[in-house]
Design a protein around this motif. Structure first.
Motif, PDB file in Angstrom:
ATOM      1  N   GLY A 131      15.363   1.924   1.656  1.00  0.00           N
ATOM      2  CA  GLY A 131      14.485   3.084   1.535  1.00  0.00           C
ATOM      3  C   GLY A 131      15.034   4.114   0.567  1.00  0.00           C
ATOM      4  O   GLY A 131      14.326   4.591  -0.328  1.00  0.00           O
ATOM      5  N   VAL A 132      16.313   4.473   0.728  1.00  0.00           N
ATOM      6  CA  VAL A 132      16.937   5.389  -0.227  1.00  0.00           C
ATOM      7  C   VAL A 132      16.987   4.746  -1.610  1.00  0.00           C
ATOM      8  O   VAL A 132      16.887   5.420  -2.638  1.00  0.00           O
ATOM      9  CB  VAL A 132      18.349   5.782   0.252  1.00  0.00           C
ATOM     10  CG1 VAL A 132      19.064   6.637  -0.794  1.00  0.00           C
ATOM     11  CG2 VAL A 132      18.273   6.540   1.581  1.00  0.00           C
ATOM     12  N   GLY A 133      17.099   3.411  -1.621  1.00  0.00           N
ATOM     13  CA  GLY A 133      17.093   2.690  -2.895  1.00  0.00           C
ATOM     14  C   GLY A 133      15.801   2.860  -3.676  1.00  0.00           C
ATOM     15  O   GLY A 133      15.809   2.765  -4.920  1.00  0.00           O
ATOM     16  N   ILE A 134      14.696   3.116  -2.983  1.00  0.00           N
ATOM     17  CA  ILE A 134      13.440   3.346  -3.701  1.00  0.00           C
ATOM     18  C   ILE A 134      13.539   4.614  -4.537  1.00  0.00           C
ATOM     19  O   ILE A 134      12.952   4.707  -5.625  1.00  0.00           O
ATOM     20  CB  ILE A 134      12.244   3.409  -2.730  1.00  0.00           C
ATOM     21  CG1 ILE A 134      12.081   2.078  -1.986  1.00  0.00           C
ATOM     22  CG2 ILE A 134      10.950   3.717  -3.495  1.00  0.00           C
ATOM     23  CD1 ILE A 134      10.965   2.082  -0.951  1.00  0.00           C
ATOM     24  N   TRP A 192       1.569  10.241  10.638  1.00  0.00           N
ATOM     25  CA  TRP A 192       1.094   8.940  11.129  1.00  0.00           C
ATOM     26  C   TRP A 192      -0.339   8.665  10.725  1.00  0.00           C
ATOM     27  O   TRP A 192      -0.783   7.514  10.762  1.00  0.00           O
ATOM     28  CB  TRP A 192       1.304   8.860  12.643  1.00  0.00           C
ATOM     29  CG  TRP A 192       2.751   9.066  12.961  1.00  0.00           C
ATOM     30  CD1 TRP A 192       3.321  10.156  13.556  1.00  0.00           C
ATOM     31  CD2 TRP A 192       3.836   8.196  12.604  1.00  0.00           C
ATOM     32  NE1 TRP A 192       4.674  10.021  13.615  1.00  0.00           N
ATOM     33  CE2 TRP A 192       5.034   8.833  13.043  1.00  0.00           C
ATOM     34  CE3 TRP A 192       3.914   6.961  11.975  1.00  0.00           C
ATOM     35  CZ2 TRP A 192       6.285   8.252  12.861  1.00  0.00           C
ATOM     36  CZ3 TRP A 192       5.168   6.390  11.791  1.00  0.00           C
ATOM     37  CH2 TRP A 192       6.334   7.022  12.236  1.00  0.00           C
ATOM     38  N   ARG A 193      -1.096   9.690  10.342  1.00  0.00           N
ATOM     39  CA  ARG A 193      -2.409   9.474   9.713  1.00  0.00           C
ATOM     40  C   ARG A 193      -2.252   9.274   8.210  1.00  0.00           C
ATOM     41  O   ARG A 193      -3.005   8.533   7.585  1.00  0.00           O
ATOM     42  CB  ARG A 193      -3.350  10.647  10.001  1.00  0.00           C
ATOM     43  CG  ARG A 193      -3.849  10.709  11.436  1.00  0.00           C
ATOM     44  CD  ARG A 193      -4.873  11.808  11.615  1.00  0.00           C
ATOM     45  NE  ARG A 193      -5.403  11.838  12.970  1.00  0.00           N
ATOM     46  CZ  ARG A 193      -6.428  11.113  13.398  1.00  0.00           C
ATOM     47  NH1 ARG A 193      -7.036  10.289  12.556  1.00  0.00           N
ATOM     48  NH2 ARG A 193      -6.850  11.204  14.638  1.00  0.00           N
ATOM     49  N   PHE A 194      -1.267   9.964   7.641  1.00  0.00           N
ATOM     50  CA  PHE A 194      -1.004   9.830   6.210  1.00  0.00           C
ATOM     51  C   PHE A 194      -0.480   8.434   5.874  1.00  0.00           C
ATOM     52  O   PHE A 194      -0.836   7.869   4.832  1.00  0.00           O
ATOM     53  CB  PHE A 194       0.034  10.895   5.815  1.00  0.00           C
ATOM     54  CG  PHE A 194       0.590  10.768   4.427  1.00  0.00           C
ATOM     55  CD1 PHE A 194      -0.137  11.171   3.317  1.00  0.00           C
ATOM     56  CD2 PHE A 194       1.874  10.252   4.217  1.00  0.00           C
ATOM     57  CE1 PHE A 194       0.388  11.076   2.035  1.00  0.00           C
ATOM     58  CE2 PHE A 194       2.412  10.149   2.953  1.00  0.00           C
ATOM     59  CZ  PHE A 194       1.659  10.562   1.855  1.00  0.00           C
ATOM     60  N   VAL A 199      -0.111   4.024   2.230  1.00  0.00           N
ATOM     61  CA  VAL A 199       0.357   2.651   2.019  1.00  0.00           C
ATOM     62  C   VAL A 199      -0.762   1.796   1.444  1.00  0.00           C
ATOM     63  O   VAL A 199      -0.590   1.110   0.429  1.00  0.00           O
ATOM     64  CB  VAL A 199       0.896   2.055   3.336  1.00  0.00           C
ATOM     65  CG1 VAL A 199       1.158   0.556   3.175  1.00  0.00           C
ATOM     66  CG2 VAL A 199       2.185   2.762   3.753  1.00  0.00           C
ATOM     67  N   VAL A 200      -1.935   1.840   2.073  1.00  0.00           N
ATOM     68  CA  VAL A 200      -3.069   1.030   1.594  1.00  0.00           C
ATOM     69  C   VAL A 200      -3.626   1.608   0.302  1.00  0.00           C
ATOM     70  O   VAL A 200      -3.900   0.876  -0.660  1.00  0.00           O
ATOM     71  CB  VAL A 200      -4.167   0.955   2.677  1.00  0.00           C
ATOM     72  CG1 VAL A 200      -5.391   0.210   2.142  1.00  0.00           C
ATOM     73  CG2 VAL A 200      -3.633   0.261   3.932  1.00  0.00           C
ATOM     74  N   GLY A 201      -3.780   2.920   0.258  1.00  0.00           N
ATOM     75  CA  GLY A 201      -4.374   3.549  -0.921  1.00  0.00           C
ATOM     76  C   GLY A 201      -3.525   3.383  -2.168  1.00  0.00           C
ATOM     77  O   GLY A 201      -4.057   3.159  -3.267  1.00  0.00           O
ATOM     78  N   LEU A 265      10.341   6.179   2.308  1.00  0.00           N
ATOM     79  CA  LEU A 265       9.780   6.633   1.029  1.00  0.00           C
ATOM     80  C   LEU A 265       8.497   7.417   1.246  1.00  0.00           C
ATOM     81  O   LEU A 265       8.295   8.499   0.658  1.00  0.00           O
ATOM     82  CB  LEU A 265       9.549   5.427   0.121  1.00  0.00           C
ATOM     83  CG  LEU A 265       8.894   5.590  -1.258  1.00  0.00           C
ATOM     84  CD1 LEU A 265       7.390   5.626  -1.203  1.00  0.00           C
ATOM     85  CD2 LEU A 265       9.430   6.795  -2.007  1.00  0.00           C
ATOM     86  N   GLU A 266       7.608   6.918   2.097  1.00  0.00           N
ATOM     87  CA  GLU A 266       6.345   7.610   2.328  1.00  0.00           C
ATOM     88  C   GLU A 266       6.572   8.914   3.082  1.00  0.00           C
ATOM     89  O   GLU A 266       5.784   9.853   2.946  1.00  0.00           O
ATOM     90  CB  GLU A 266       5.375   6.701   3.078  1.00  0.00           C
ATOM     91  CG  GLU A 266       4.944   5.460   2.297  1.00  0.00           C
ATOM     92  CD  GLU A 266       4.292   5.766   0.952  1.00  0.00           C
ATOM     93  OE1 GLU A 266       4.036   6.958   0.647  1.00  0.00           O
ATOM     94  OE2 GLU A 266       4.018   4.813   0.194  1.00  0.00           O
TER      95      GLU A 266
END
Length: 409
Positions: A131-134, A192-194, A199-201, A265-266
């Motif tokens: 994750g930090v790697g992103i 949790w809504r974001f 992710v999909v968007g 990341l998100e």
């Protein structure tokens, strides 16, 4: 060892007092490797939690007890600072170390006879590394050099987020702080809504952008020239190779650590632009992105660990500017803490709303209608903050969908 003195053409001399502290970022993968070694030698499964304890406990504590650092390097020295290849090599170290951590985690998962709590520790430890790697891939992926772009692709493979560079560079940087951007969180929208929306968007947006680019050039969409397809292939090859080496059971670990990694990341994406909105100009185009459209932090330790990602306004204004030269702006809205601290708050919506919602409204002079509002909470937010009735924020209809024509800025 003292940092070398850099000299501008006009004779100005400057020394980077944090030069060797930029290696802070590689502590994350190094700790995962150390944790494996200590577990392997002693059998104590708690060692798998060293990496997350560093990221989510020690870094926030150090941020809170260390004075912020708003100092910018002199602009006259920028050329010399960016030409110093030492700073690039600091980012080059992260991907191979992360790869070692991934291999050790895969080995422990399949051969280590771990308890379930230890398996969670392995996933969280390695997922924190990827994750930090992103963020490392983010720094590398904005650069023009082929080597750095390939390192970015390879770093994104373990997190199965190869589409990130396409969407981030050509989507997010264009649509940031608008309702059309899946990576810009809305005021009143919980993480949790974001999460599913972004992710999909982001994946849909990356595919659409890359397909349009290839069609414009008269090339096939389904090919390795497609950066999204290439990212999928790199992840598939990596996961398949590890499954051949360690057995199919390792796929559970690989998927779990990838999900944990891109969720980190998100979480950062959620923080960076929460509630911020660009306005439409009389011409119908969005105003230019400026320091008002990104949340910033001068927290020292988390900036060192994330290649100054928290100086986010300057990054959006100058995407190719290297991390060591990013500047802090007084006009930028300031976060109450660094990303490592606020990630934990973001995962707890009541805490996050208490910490951030008033700050967003204050940023807009008390007029909440100017913010990027979550459609489901628009009426409640307007009532709560007694906002005067106004037009929907940033080119959205009342239901929150993009206005006709989409993003034009």
């Amino acid at each position: 060892m003292a940092a070398p003195v850099l000299t501008a053409p006009g004779g100005l001399a400057w020394r980077d007092g944090k030069r060797y502290m930029w290696l802070t970022a590689i502590i994350v993968p190094l700790l995962a490797i150390v944790g494996y070694g200590l577990w392997h030698r002693t059998g104590v499964e708690l060692h798998w939690w060293i990496t997350p304890l560093f990221v989510f406990v020690l870094v926030p504590l150090l941020d809170m007890t260390t004075p912020p650092d708003p100092v910018n390097p002199p602009e006259e020295i920028r050329a010399a600072l960016e030409a110093d290849r030492y700073y690039r090599r600091c980012t080059y170290l992260y991907p191979p170390l992360a790869g070692v951590g991934l291999l050790l985690g895969a080995s422990a998962w399949t051969n280590g006879d771990l308890s379930w709590s230890a398996r969670i520790g392995v996933v969280v430890s390695v997922g924190t590394v990827t994750g930090v790697g992103i963020t490392t891939a983010h720094e590398l992926g904005h650069k023009r050099g082929i080597f750095e772009r390939w390192l970015a692709r390879l770093m994104l493979a373990p997190a199965a987020y190869g589409h990130f560079s396409v969407e981030h560079n050509r989507g997010h940087h264009v649509r940031v702080a608008t309702a059309a951007d899946p990576a810009s969180a809305r005021l009143g929208e919980s993480f949790w809504r974001f999460w599913p929306r972004t992710v999909v968007g982001s994946l849909r947006s990356a595919w659409s952008l890359e397909a349009a680019r290839l069609r414009l050039r008269g090339r096939r969409v389904w090919s390795v020239r497609n950066e999204v397809v290439l990212g999928w292939l790199l992840t598939a090859v990596l996961f398949l190779a590890l499954a051949v080496e360690f057995g199919p059971a390792v796929l559970v670990f690989l998927v779990a650590q990838a999900a944990f990694g891109f969720t980190l990341l998100e979480g950062v994406n959620y923080i960076e632009h929460y509630g911020l909105a660009r306005e439409l100009t009389p011409s119908g185009r969005y105003e230019k992105v400026d320091p008002r459209h990104s949340w910033n932090s001068d927290a020292v330790i988390s900036n060192l660990a994330l290649y100054q990602l928290q100086r986010h306004s300057d990054h959006h204004a100058n995407p190719t500017r290297r991390y060591q030269a990013l500047r802090s702006f007084e006009a930028s809205p300031q976060l109450p803490a660094g990303y490592a601290t606020l990630l934990l708050a973001a995962y707890l919506p009541p805490v996050w709303f208490r910490v951030m919602d008033d700050r967003v409204v204050e940023h807009y002079g008390g007029d909440v209608s100017r913010a990027n509002l979550h459609p489901a909470r628009r009426a409640a937010l307007l009532t709560r903050y007694r906002s005067p009735s106004g037009p929907p924020p940033s080119g959205t209809e009342v239901d929150g969908s993009p206005s006709r024509g989409g993003v034009r800025g």
